[in-house]
Design a protein around this motif. Structure first.
Motif, PDB file in Angstrom:
ATOM      1  N   ARG A  58      -6.081  -5.308   2.113  1.00  0.00           N
ATOM      2  CA  ARG A  58      -7.169  -4.344   1.936  1.00  0.00           C
ATOM      3  C   ARG A  58      -6.618  -2.938   1.752  1.00  0.00           C
ATOM      4  NH1 ARG A  58     -10.429  -0.650   4.125  1.00  0.00           N
ATOM      5  NH2 ARG A  58     -12.700  -0.844   3.933  1.00  0.00           N
ATOM      6  N   ALA A  59      -5.555  -2.613   2.480  1.00  0.00           N
ATOM      7  CA  ALA A  59      -4.960  -1.277   2.356  1.00  0.00           C
ATOM      8  C   ALA A  59      -4.410  -1.051   0.954  1.00  0.00           C
ATOM      9  CB  ALA A  59      -3.856  -1.104   3.397  1.00  0.00           C
ATOM     10  N   GLU A  60      -3.864  -2.092   0.328  1.00  0.00           N
ATOM     11  CA  GLU A  60      -3.344  -1.926  -1.029  1.00  0.00           C
ATOM     12  C   GLU A  60      -4.481  -1.746  -2.030  1.00  0.00           C
ATOM     13  OE1 GLU A  60      -0.009  -3.656  -4.115  1.00  0.00           O
ATOM     14  OE2 GLU A  60      -0.201  -4.528  -2.113  1.00  0.00           O
ATOM     15  N   VAL A  61      -5.570  -2.491  -1.842  1.00  0.00           N
ATOM     16  CA  VAL A  61      -6.740  -2.314  -2.711  1.00  0.00           C
ATOM     17  C   VAL A  61      -7.292  -0.899  -2.555  1.00  0.00           C
ATOM     18  CG1 VAL A  61      -9.106  -3.069  -3.178  1.00  0.00           C
ATOM     19  CG2 VAL A  61      -7.335  -4.763  -2.672  1.00  0.00           C
ATOM     20  N   GLU A  62      -7.383  -0.425  -1.316  1.00  0.00           N
ATOM     21  CA  GLU A  62      -7.875   0.930  -1.064  1.00  0.00           C
ATOM     22  C   GLU A  62      -6.971   1.965  -1.723  1.00  0.00           C
ATOM     23  OE1 GLU A  62      -9.180   3.754   2.742  1.00  0.00           O
ATOM     24  OE2 GLU A  62      -8.152   1.843   3.074  1.00  0.00           O
ATOM     25  N   ALA A  63      -5.661   1.788  -1.607  1.00  0.00           N
ATOM     26  CA  ALA A  63      -4.715   2.714  -2.220  1.00  0.00           C
ATOM     27  C   ALA A  63      -4.849   2.707  -3.737  1.00  0.00           C
ATOM     28  CB  ALA A  63      -3.285   2.346  -1.810  1.00  0.00           C
ATOM     29  N   ALA A 113       0.807  -1.218   0.000  1.00  0.00           N
ATOM     30  CA  ALA A 113       0.000   0.000   0.000  1.00  0.00           C
ATOM     31  C   ALA A 113       0.845   1.275   0.000  1.00  0.00           C
ATOM     32  CB  ALA A 113      -0.944  -0.003   1.200  1.00  0.00           C
ATOM     33  N   GLU A 114       1.838   1.348   0.879  1.00  0.00           N
ATOM     34  CA  GLU A 114       2.617   2.581   0.992  1.00  0.00           C
ATOM     35  C   GLU A 114       3.410   2.845  -0.282  1.00  0.00           C
ATOM     36  OE1 GLU A 114       4.990   2.480   4.499  1.00  0.00           O
ATOM     37  OE2 GLU A 114       3.278   2.335   5.863  1.00  0.00           O
ATOM     38  N   ASN A 115       4.043   1.816  -0.806  1.00  0.00           N
ATOM     39  CA  ASN A 115       4.808   1.980  -2.046  1.00  0.00           C
ATOM     40  C   ASN A 115       3.894   2.344  -3.205  1.00  0.00           C
ATOM     41  OD1 ASN A 115       7.361   1.358  -0.945  1.00  0.00           O
ATOM     42  ND2 ASN A 115       6.943  -0.829  -1.095  1.00  0.00           N
ATOM     43  N   LEU A 116       2.699   1.745  -3.236  1.00  0.00           N
ATOM     44  CA  LEU A 116       1.767   2.007  -4.338  1.00  0.00           C
ATOM     45  C   LEU A 116       1.345   3.471  -4.360  1.00  0.00           C
ATOM     46  CD1 LEU A 116      -0.989  -0.285  -5.663  1.00  0.00           C
ATOM     47  CD2 LEU A 116      -1.553   2.090  -5.162  1.00  0.00           C
ATOM     48  N   ARG A 117       1.046   4.025  -3.203  1.00  0.00           N
ATOM     49  CA  ARG A 117       0.622   5.437  -3.156  1.00  0.00           C
ATOM     50  C   ARG A 117       1.737   6.366  -3.648  1.00  0.00           C
ATOM     51  NH1 ARG A 117      -4.154   6.463  -0.673  1.00  0.00           N
ATOM     52  NH2 ARG A 117      -5.044   4.815   0.635  1.00  0.00           N
ATOM     53  N   GLU A 118       2.968   5.967  -3.455  1.00  0.00           N
ATOM     54  CA  GLU A 118       4.090   6.806  -3.875  1.00  0.00           C
ATOM     55  C   GLU A 118       4.461   6.586  -5.346  1.00  0.00           C
ATOM     56  OE1 GLU A 118       8.887   7.300  -2.958  1.00  0.00           O
ATOM     57  OE2 GLU A 118       7.601   6.194  -1.553  1.00  0.00           O
ATOM     58  N   ARG A 119       4.482   5.323  -5.790  1.00  0.00           N
ATOM     59  CA  ARG A 119       5.031   4.998  -7.103  1.00  0.00           C
ATOM     60  C   ARG A 119       3.987   4.927  -8.217  1.00  0.00           C
ATOM     61  NH1 ARG A 119       9.593   6.147  -8.462  1.00  0.00           N
ATOM     62  NH2 ARG A 119       9.530   4.523 -10.060  1.00  0.00           N
ATOM     63  N   LEU A 120       2.767   4.460  -7.909  1.00  0.00           N
ATOM     64  CA  LEU A 120       1.794   4.282  -8.981  1.00  0.00           C
ATOM     65  C   LEU A 120       1.445   5.580  -9.703  1.00  0.00           C
ATOM     66  CD1 LEU A 120      -0.011   2.456 -10.643  1.00  0.00           C
ATOM     67  CD2 LEU A 120      -1.776   2.646  -8.856  1.00  0.00           C
ATOM     68  N   PRO A 121       1.256   6.720  -9.019  1.00  0.00           N
ATOM     69  CA  PRO A 121       0.945   7.948  -9.757  1.00  0.00           C
ATOM     70  C   PRO A 121       1.987   8.293 -10.811  1.00  0.00           C
ATOM     71  CG  PRO A 121       0.547   8.265  -7.411  1.00  0.00           C
ATOM     72  CD  PRO A 121       1.235   6.944  -7.551  1.00  0.00           C
ATOM     73  N   TRP A 177      -5.113  -1.352 -16.036  1.00  0.00           N
ATOM     74  CA  TRP A 177      -4.397  -1.348 -14.760  1.00  0.00           C
ATOM     75  C   TRP A 177      -5.058  -2.337 -13.804  1.00  0.00           C
ATOM     76  CZ3 TRP A 177       0.155   1.054 -14.351  1.00  0.00           C
ATOM     77  CH2 TRP A 177       0.442   2.075 -15.258  1.00  0.00           C
ATOM     78  N   VAL A 178      -4.263  -3.241 -13.266  1.00  0.00           N
ATOM     79  CA  VAL A 178      -4.744  -4.290 -12.361  1.00  0.00           C
ATOM     80  C   VAL A 178      -3.924  -4.246 -11.078  1.00  0.00           C
ATOM     81  CG1 VAL A 178      -5.077  -6.783 -12.055  1.00  0.00           C
ATOM     82  CG2 VAL A 178      -5.442  -5.735 -14.311  1.00  0.00           C
ATOM     83  N   CYS A 179      -4.588  -4.475  -9.965  1.00  0.00           N
ATOM     84  CA  CYS A 179      -3.923  -4.500  -8.656  1.00  0.00           C
ATOM     85  C   CYS A 179      -3.755  -5.941  -8.183  1.00  0.00           C
ATOM     86  CB  CYS A 179      -4.750  -3.715  -7.637  1.00  0.00           C
ATOM     87  SG  CYS A 179      -4.121  -3.818  -5.945  1.00  0.00           S
ATOM     88  N   ASP A 180      -2.518  -6.371  -8.005  1.00  0.00           N
ATOM     89  CA  ASP A 180      -2.219  -7.633  -7.328  1.00  0.00           C
ATOM     90  C   ASP A 180      -1.894  -7.286  -5.884  1.00  0.00           C
ATOM     91  OD1 ASP A 180      -1.100  -9.862  -6.173  1.00  0.00           O
ATOM     92  OD2 ASP A 180       0.459 -10.156  -7.675  1.00  0.00           O
ATOM     93  N   ALA A 181      -2.884  -7.435  -5.020  1.00  0.00           N
ATOM     94  CA  ALA A 181      -2.723  -7.015  -3.623  1.00  0.00           C
ATOM     95  C   ALA A 181      -2.129  -8.111  -2.748  1.00  0.00           C
ATOM     96  CB  ALA A 181      -4.073  -6.589  -3.057  1.00  0.00           C
ATOM     97  N   MET A 182      -1.665  -9.200  -3.350  1.00  0.00           N
ATOM     98  CA  MET A 182      -1.161 -10.333  -2.582  1.00  0.00           C
ATOM     99  C   MET A 182       0.368 -10.353  -2.495  1.00  0.00           C
ATOM    100  SD  MET A 182      -4.134 -11.650  -1.897  1.00  0.00           S
ATOM    101  CE  MET A 182      -3.788 -13.232  -1.146  1.00  0.00           C
ATOM    102  N   HIS A 183       1.036 -10.258  -3.645  1.00  0.00           N
ATOM    103  CA  HIS A 183       2.457 -10.588  -3.686  1.00  0.00           C
ATOM    104  C   HIS A 183       3.366  -9.516  -3.098  1.00  0.00           C
ATOM    105  CE1 HIS A 183       0.935 -13.700  -6.426  1.00  0.00           C
ATOM    106  NE2 HIS A 183       2.012 -14.358  -6.059  1.00  0.00           N
ATOM    107  N   GLY A 184       2.854  -8.309  -2.914  1.00  0.00           N
ATOM    108  CA  GLY A 184       3.655  -7.295  -2.250  1.00  0.00           C
ATOM    109  C   GLY A 184       3.488  -7.299  -0.746  1.00  0.00           C
ATOM    110  N   ASN A 185       2.742  -8.270  -0.233  1.00  0.00           N
ATOM    111  CA  ASN A 185       2.418  -8.296   1.206  1.00  0.00           C
ATOM    112  C   ASN A 185       2.706  -9.645   1.849  1.00  0.00           C
ATOM    113  OD1 ASN A 185       1.139  -5.569   1.523  1.00  0.00           O
ATOM    114  ND2 ASN A 185      -0.216  -6.382  -0.065  1.00  0.00           N
TER     115      ASN A 185
END
Length: 252
Positions: free
Chosen positions: A164-169, A117-125, A140-148
């Motif tokens: 859930r935090a990564e999906v929310e982000a 989640a934290e990396n996604l908010r910084e890098r995805l934009p 764009w697809v979110c894999d919320a499993m492998h980064g956690n």
């Protein structure tokens, strides 16, 4: 709960999807000997297809532009995916998109982000803007499993709250950037397993050994999966209402 969720999505027992099913297969094209052995030429179009799956993707560790996996996938006509972590630069991503979808066909390529989640908010934009500015069409697809993934009490596991935090982000960033969240990837099962910690089923670290059945990656159990599904449905409803309000305003 499952029936309520389906009805909330507009599907009832009279719907045709309750009696017929389109079943699609997707996996990582990791073992090229296996993928090559199942690749065939379509006699009607002359295009080559990897018949091991409908959609195949290249992983974060094998997506180098000068390596064999990209070279193989660029030669097949399947829909493709590419996994991207927070380590990917805009230049690397744009190079991969150009290699895998040089004709820029919509629907050809999914960019699957796996960052936490934290990396996604910084890098995805940064990546969203680079792809948008270049004019490329991707899903764009979110894999919320492998980064956690982490190890707890000797078990490979994931924490529901971080998933859930990564999906929310993912939804938040797309909403802020005006782009479209195109898909979600989960590893899950309908069984009452204890492989991921937390969620409504309140699986603790001490519970992991009681019903840990996976031979590979830890999966969300049925209750955890439904909990995330309801959250996603809520976010999609919010997006739909926002779009309808905007369309209504434009008609005035």
């Amino acid at each position: 709960d499952a029936i309520t969720f389906m009805e909330a999505c507009g599907v009832n027992q009279e719907s045709s999807v309750m009696s017929t099913t389109d079943f699609f297969v997707s996996h990582e094209a990791l073992l090229l000997e296996y993928e090559s052995a199942l690749t065939r030429e379509d006699s009607t179009t002359g295009l080559w297809y990897d018949c091991s799956a409908h959609l195949v993707w290249v992983g974060e560790r094998t997506r180098q532009l000068d390596h064999a996996h990209i070279e193989f996938l660029r030669g097949v006509a399947n829909p493709l995916g590419i996994k991207i972590s927070q380590k990917a630069s805009p230049e690397e991503l744009l190079g991969a998109i150009e290699a895998l979808n040089p004709e820029n066909n919509p629907g050809r390529l999914a960019v699957i982000v796996r960052m936490g989640a934290e990396n996604l908010r910084e890098r995805l934009p940064i990546l969203l803007r680079a792809v948008r500015d270049a004019g490329y069409h991707v899903t764009w697809v979110c894999d919320a499993m492998h980064g956690n993934t982490e190890k707890v009490n000797g078990f490979k596991t994931r924490r529901f709250e971080r998933i859930r935090a990564e999906v929310e982000a993912f939804f938040d960033v797309h909403e802020e950037e005006g782009t479209i969240p195109g898909g979600i990837h989960f590893e899950m099962t309908g069984k009452d397993v204890t492989e991921c910690i937390g969620g409504g089923s309140d699986v603790s670290a001490e519970d992991l050994g009681s019903r840990y059945e996976t031979y590979c990656d830890p999966r969300l159990n049925a209750e955890q999966s439904l909990e995330l599904s309801f959250y996603i449905a809520q976010r999609l409803r919010k997006l739909r209402l926002k779009r309808e309000a905007r369309e209504a305003e434009n008609r005035l």
